[in-house]
Design an enzyme around this catalytic site. Structure first.
Site, PDB file in Angstrom:
ATOM      1  N   ALA A   1       0.827  -1.216   0.000  1.00 13.02           N
ATOM      2  CA  ALA A   1       0.000   0.000   0.000  1.00 13.02           C
ATOM      3  C   ALA A   1       0.857   1.260   0.000  1.00 13.02           C
ATOM      4  O   ALA A   1       1.908   1.266   0.637  1.00 13.02           O
ATOM      5  CB  ALA A   1      -0.904  -0.004   1.232  1.00 13.02           C
ATOM      6  N   PRO A   2       0.446   2.325  -0.691  1.00 10.50           N
ATOM      7  CA  PRO A   2      -0.815   2.493  -1.431  1.00 10.50           C
ATOM      8  C   PRO A   2      -0.819   1.896  -2.841  1.00 10.50           C
ATOM      9  O   PRO A   2      -1.776   2.087  -3.577  1.00 10.50           O
ATOM     10  CB  PRO A   2      -0.968   4.009  -1.482  1.00 10.50           C
ATOM     11  CG  PRO A   2       0.441   4.528  -1.481  1.00 10.50           C
ATOM     12  CD  PRO A   2       1.235   3.574  -0.644  1.00 10.50           C
TER      13      PRO A   2
ATOM     14  N   ASP B   1      -0.938  -6.079   2.253  1.00  8.98           N
ATOM     15  CA  ASP B   1      -0.587  -5.049   3.237  1.00  8.98           C
ATOM     16  C   ASP B   1      -1.334  -5.371   4.519  1.00  8.98           C
ATOM     17  O   ASP B   1      -2.448  -5.913   4.487  1.00  8.98           O
ATOM     18  CB  ASP B   1      -0.930  -3.633   2.754  1.00  8.98           C
ATOM     19  CG  ASP B   1      -0.085  -2.588   3.478  1.00  8.98           C
ATOM     20  OD1 ASP B   1       0.922  -2.123   2.910  1.00  8.98           O
ATOM     21  OD2 ASP B   1      -0.405  -2.257   4.645  1.00  8.98           O
TER      22      ASP B   1
ATOM     23  N   ASP C   1      -0.833 -10.024   7.046  1.00  2.96           N
ATOM     24  CA  ASP C   1       0.497  -9.799   7.612  1.00  2.96           C
ATOM     25  C   ASP C   1       1.490 -10.667   6.844  1.00  2.96           C
ATOM     26  O   ASP C   1       1.451 -11.894   6.939  1.00  2.96           O
ATOM     27  CB  ASP C   1       0.465 -10.185   9.102  1.00  2.96           C
ATOM     28  CG  ASP C   1       1.837 -10.066   9.749  1.00  2.96           C
ATOM     29  OD1 ASP C   1       2.828  -9.823   9.027  1.00  2.96           O
ATOM     30  OD2 ASP C   1       1.907 -10.226  10.981  1.00  2.96           O
TER      31      ASP C   1
ATOM     32  N   ASP D   1       9.276  -4.105  -0.482  1.00  3.26           N
ATOM     33  CA  ASP D   1       9.494  -2.661  -0.300  1.00  3.26           C
ATOM     34  C   ASP D   1       9.160  -2.423   1.171  1.00  3.26           C
ATOM     35  O   ASP D   1       8.031  -2.112   1.529  1.00  3.26           O
ATOM     36  CB  ASP D   1       8.556  -1.886  -1.242  1.00  3.26           C
ATOM     37  CG  ASP D   1       8.786  -0.396  -1.193  1.00  3.26           C
ATOM     38  OD1 ASP D   1       9.959   0.027  -1.105  1.00  3.26           O
ATOM     39  OD2 ASP D   1       7.799   0.361  -1.238  1.00  3.26           O
TER      40      ASP D   1
ATOM     41  N   CYS E   1      13.085   3.408   1.793  1.00  2.42           N
ATOM     42  CA  CYS E   1      13.277   4.848   1.545  1.00  2.42           C
ATOM     43  C   CYS E   1      13.963   5.459   2.756  1.00  2.42           C
ATOM     44  O   CYS E   1      13.553   6.504   3.242  1.00  2.42           O
ATOM     45  CB  CYS E   1      11.953   5.540   1.223  1.00  2.42           C
ATOM     46  SG  CYS E   1      10.741   5.429   2.540  1.00  2.42           S
TER      47      CYS E   1
END
Ligand code: SAM
Length: 461
Positions: A248-249, A270, A297, A326, A376
């Site tokens: 998500a998103p 997600d 999960d 990610d 990130c």
């Protein structure tokens, strides 16, 4: 050009990050002065927005050049209606990435501050610096008699200290531009019917980039450049079965499906239920049908019982051709980010979760399949150290070169060899902060002036 102070972090977090950026291997490679200088530049560039906006074009629906021209036309209209000026926006194609368009951000611009002040939360302030208008729920304080149509200056509350409904605020705030109130104060702070929609339309922002609200929604998707690189590095092929574990998103999920020409299956998981709706909305907007999203999960996504028929998560081991992890992370590469109130404990809580997710990812991947791990954030513990751990823990994994590789190499400090570091991809805006010259062509500065990001690619043998 620096207009904001360096990102404000808890002292313990600054010290921790400093020790990461000045670790022994970095010092041996570049020396103390250069390492310190890079760290200080990192703190400065994190508080500033990148100098361009990156748009991923829906090349599964139309050729890139057609999308570029339509976008230019749409954005010209938008500029005319908001500022009255006829500004033409030059949209560039990324020289290497065939579904990326780049738009220059004009800023910092000389904007005069007004006496009427609206205060917004730090997250909302950061969105304004990247071209958004102010949505009503983001407003924390406004002048007592503010009416729709009033011209106001917008400030971002850096430390979250402003009280909701206040009429003024003297705390730590920064100016992000001027706008026109779209509603009265009484509507914004109405306790019974919380206001929705645009509360202040930005007409004179400090950093001007077009607002994409409602602009060619199926054709143009706002996404940071490194996030688009992730999809290409994963290399999905039509007909494959792909797992996006923390989806998500759904920006990367949709990119994966688009790269497959919407042929095959992209399973998006997600843990947070209402975020699944966002994935579905994005898939619908981008007209993608190969995505199946589940609230689950992912640490529990490997089935222990043999399952004969595929129904959804959990899945039998070796179910997927490619897996994207990610990972949830400390997010310290996000830009602009002027202040973070996170403690060191919160930041250090991520690596154990990332490892649990990684274990599930390896089990779910077919032999010969590709696993991409990305974050990130800029810490070593969530990036290069995770790679070193993975290579030691899973002898079946080999580190792979990435295509495209437009970022820097991995950072020394986790005991990886120079060859291993060279095939990792770390987007490190601090490395070229001085040379991020706004007069250089967009296509030259785009690869450097990004958010902080990390990508590693593995193959299961
Ligand atoms: N890949 C997304 C994209 O490009 O749009 C961004 C993902 S964000 C970095 C990380 C996501 O992981 C969050 O949406 C969070 O809810 C989710 N998450 C955290 N723990 C999880 C878990 N145990 N299982 C599945 N998702 C999880």
């Amino acid at each position: 050009m620096s207009v904001f102070p360096r990102i404000s972090l808890k002292p313990e977090v600054t010290e921790h990050l400093r020790s990461v950026f000045l670790n022994k291997e970095v010092l041996a490679a570049v020396g103390l002065q250069e390492a310190e200088c890079r760290f200080q530049k990192l703190l400065t560039c994190l508080s500033h927005p990148p100098s361009y906006t990156c748009v991923r074009a829906s090349t599964h629906l139309a050729p890139l050049e057609d999308i570029r021209l339509s976008l230019e036309e749409e954005l010209k209209k938008q500029k005319c209606s908001s500022s009255g000026e006829k500004l033409s926006i030059q949209i560039a194609q990324h020289p290497q990435i065939k579904d990326v368009l780049l738009l220059p951000v004009d800023g910092p611009r000389p904007v005069e501050q007004l006496s009427s002040e609206v205060v917004v939360g730090a997250q909302c302030g950061s969105a304004v610096l990247r071209g958004a208008h102010v949505f009503a729920p983001g407003i924390i304080a406004s002048p007592k008699y503010m009416k729709a149509g009033d011209l106001v200056s917008v400030f971002s509350d850096l430390e979250g200290r402003c009280t909701r409904g206040a009429t003024s605020f003297q705390g730590n705030k920064v100016f992000v531009g001027n706008g026109v109130a779209e509603m009265d104060r009484s509507a914004i702070f109405n306790a019974e019917t919380p206001a929705r929609g645009v509360g202040v339309r930005m007409v004179d922002p400090l950093f001007q980039s077009p607002s994409f609200d409602g602009v060619l929604p199926s054709m143009a998707f706002l996404q940071n450049l490194p996030s688009v690189v992730v999809g290409h590095v994963l290399g999905p092929q039509p007909g494959e079965r792909i797992l996006d574990m923390c989806a998500a998103p759904g920006g990367k999920t949709c990119h994966i499906a688009a790269l497959m020409g919407d042929k095959g299956e992209v399973v998006a998981l997600d843990r947070i239920r209402n975020k699944i709706d966002r994935i579905c909305q994005n898939a619908q907007t981008l007209r993608l049908q190969s995505i199946k999203a589940y609230c689950f999960d992912s640490t529990q996504a490997v089935s222990v019982e043999p399952t004969e028929e595929y129904k959804g998560p959990p899945f039998p081991p070796e179910s997927f051709d490619r897996v994207l992890l990610d990972a949830p992370c400390s997010g310290l590469g996000q830009r602009p980010n002027m202040a973070s109130t996170w403690s060191l404990k919160e930041i250090c809580s991520y690596p154990p979760l990332q490892r649990k997710l990684f274990q599930a990812a390896v089990r779910l991947l077919k032999k010969g399949g590709v696993l991409v791990y990305s974050t990130c954030t800029v810490t070593l513990a969530e990036n290069e150290e995770q790679v070193a751990w993975a290579l030691k823990t899973f002898p079946c994994l080999t580190l792979q070169p990435q295509e495209p590789h437009i970022g820097a190499e991995g950072m020394p400090g986790a005991g990886l060899s120079p060859e291993q570091l060279s095939i990792l991809q770390r987007f490190s805006p601090e490395l070229s902060w001085d040379s991020i010259n706004t007069t250089a062509p967009l296509s030259c500065r785009a690869d450097r002036d990004t958010i902080g990001f990390f990508i590693a690619k593995f193959q299961k043998t």
